[in-house]
Design an enzyme around this catalytic site. Sequence first.
Site, PDB file in Angstrom:
ATOM      1  CG  ASP A 158      63.791  -8.871 -36.872  1.00  0.00           C
ATOM      2  OD1 ASP A 158      64.040 -10.017 -36.423  1.00  0.00           O
ATOM      3  OD2 ASP A 158      63.787  -8.607 -38.093  1.00  0.00           O
ATOM      4  NE  ARG A 171      64.806  -4.828 -36.921  1.00  0.00           N
ATOM      5  CZ  ARG A 171      65.978  -5.021 -36.325  1.00  0.00           C
ATOM      6  NH1 ARG A 171      67.031  -5.390 -37.038  1.00  0.00           N
ATOM      7  NH2 ARG A 171      66.117  -4.846 -35.016  1.00  0.00           N
ATOM      8  NE  ARG A 189      69.531  -5.213 -43.571  1.00  0.00           N
ATOM      9  CZ  ARG A 189      68.970  -5.861 -42.554  1.00  0.00           C
ATOM     10  NH1 ARG A 189      68.775  -5.264 -41.408  1.00  0.00           N
ATOM     11  NH2 ARG A 189      68.593  -7.125 -42.700  1.00  0.00           N
ATOM     12  CG  HIS A 204      73.439  -5.421 -39.244  1.00  0.00           C
ATOM     13  ND1 HIS A 204      72.352  -6.060 -38.694  1.00  0.00           N
ATOM     14  CD2 HIS A 204      72.980  -4.244 -39.729  1.00  0.00           C
ATOM     15  CE1 HIS A 204      71.273  -5.295 -38.844  1.00  0.00           C
ATOM     16  NE2 HIS A 204      71.624  -4.193 -39.474  1.00  0.00           N
ATOM     17  CB  CYS A 214      71.950  -9.115 -32.977  1.00  0.00           C
ATOM     18  SG  CYS A 214      72.921  -9.529 -34.416  1.00  0.00           S
TER      19      CYS A 214
HETATM   20  N1  ARG Z   1      66.354  -9.929 -38.557  1.00  0.00           N
HETATM   21  C1  ARG Z   1      67.134  -8.793 -38.174  1.00  0.00           C
HETATM   22  C2  ARG Z   1      67.444  -7.937 -39.386  1.00  0.00           C
HETATM   23  O1  ARG Z   1      67.626  -8.482 -40.438  1.00  0.00           O
HETATM   24  C3  ARG Z   1      68.398  -9.223 -37.514  1.00  0.00           C
HETATM   25  C4  ARG Z   1      69.191  -8.083 -36.958  1.00  0.00           C
HETATM   26  C5  ARG Z   1      70.484  -8.501 -36.327  1.00  0.00           C
HETATM   27  N2  ARG Z   1      71.110  -7.439 -35.681  1.00  0.00           N
HETATM   28  C6  ARG Z   1      72.400  -7.147 -35.744  1.00  0.00           C
HETATM   29  N3  ARG Z   1      72.868  -6.218 -34.975  1.00  0.00           N
HETATM   30  N4  ARG Z   1      73.201  -7.749 -36.581  1.00  0.00           N
HETATM   31  O2  ARG Z   1      67.485  -6.721 -39.326  1.00  0.00           O
END
Ligand code: ARG
Length: 271
Positions: free
Chosen positions: A66, A91, A136, A165, A259
């Site tokens: 990612d 991550r 998040r 997000h 992203c």
């Molecule tokens: N697979 C990543 C996650 O779930 C995607 C992140 C996407 N990034 C964003 N800025 N929306 O963290």
Amino acid sequence: MDATSQRFLMCRPTYFAVDYAINPWMDPTAPVDTALAIRQWEQLRRTYLDLGHTVELIDPVAGLPDMVFAANGGTVIGDRAMAVQFRDPQRADEAPAYRAWFEAAGFEVYDPKHVNEGEGDVLLVGDHLLAGTGFRTAHASHAQLQEVFGHPVVTLQLVDPRFYHLDTALTVLDERTVAYLPEAFSPGSRAVLRRLFPDAVHATMADAEVLGLNAVGDGRHVVLPAQATGLAAKLRDRGYQTIGVDLSELRKAGGGPKCCTLRLRQGKASQ
Ligand code: ARG
């Protein structure tokens, strides 16, 4: 409308894959074409260069699929960069890689005290920092953002797990205007958005479901997923020039153009 030349940080999706699921878009059993993801990403980078923007690159790290989503690498305003702390262990190792890049590039780096997924959840509009929470970035980190950057922080509650997000639910179009999906926010946050941005563009669920709001504006152009045709038409009605890009492979991880793009606001080019 005047376009402001931008400086972005991006990360080539050399090691892109969907090996785990940390948002509803991700299905580790579905096939992913990494070579296609790289070609689509190159097209996005080329689009920025053609618009006259600068693109800096951070080296991708094997085992961090990612890492292509550079927006989650930090929050940068002026010569300050706030590093990140990911919610998910998958991550976590991206954070020091991005932190090291900021240090090497000469930014004054601040360490997060709570979960903070960078520009994925933190967007500057004029003088206000809009900060998402609910999935998040922790609410507690919003106070730290305000201390570090000295911009008033507006907390926005995200309520739909598909729009986990802030940058999947809201796009900054210029210093005064945004586009967003009202349904992605709590009733109180919708009221805040109406108050701050009475002229905002309201996106439909159909546009948001192709990650249409995961777009990058420079004040005049908006780079957005090609599939978000309804939103593109609304933006053109408002006088923006829209540029559609196809990032279908990266969408399998829940990501789009924004992203993949971290704004480096520094020096005279800052907005
Ligand atoms: N697979 C990543 C996650 O779930 C995607 C992140 C996407 N990034 C964003 N800025 N929306 O963290």
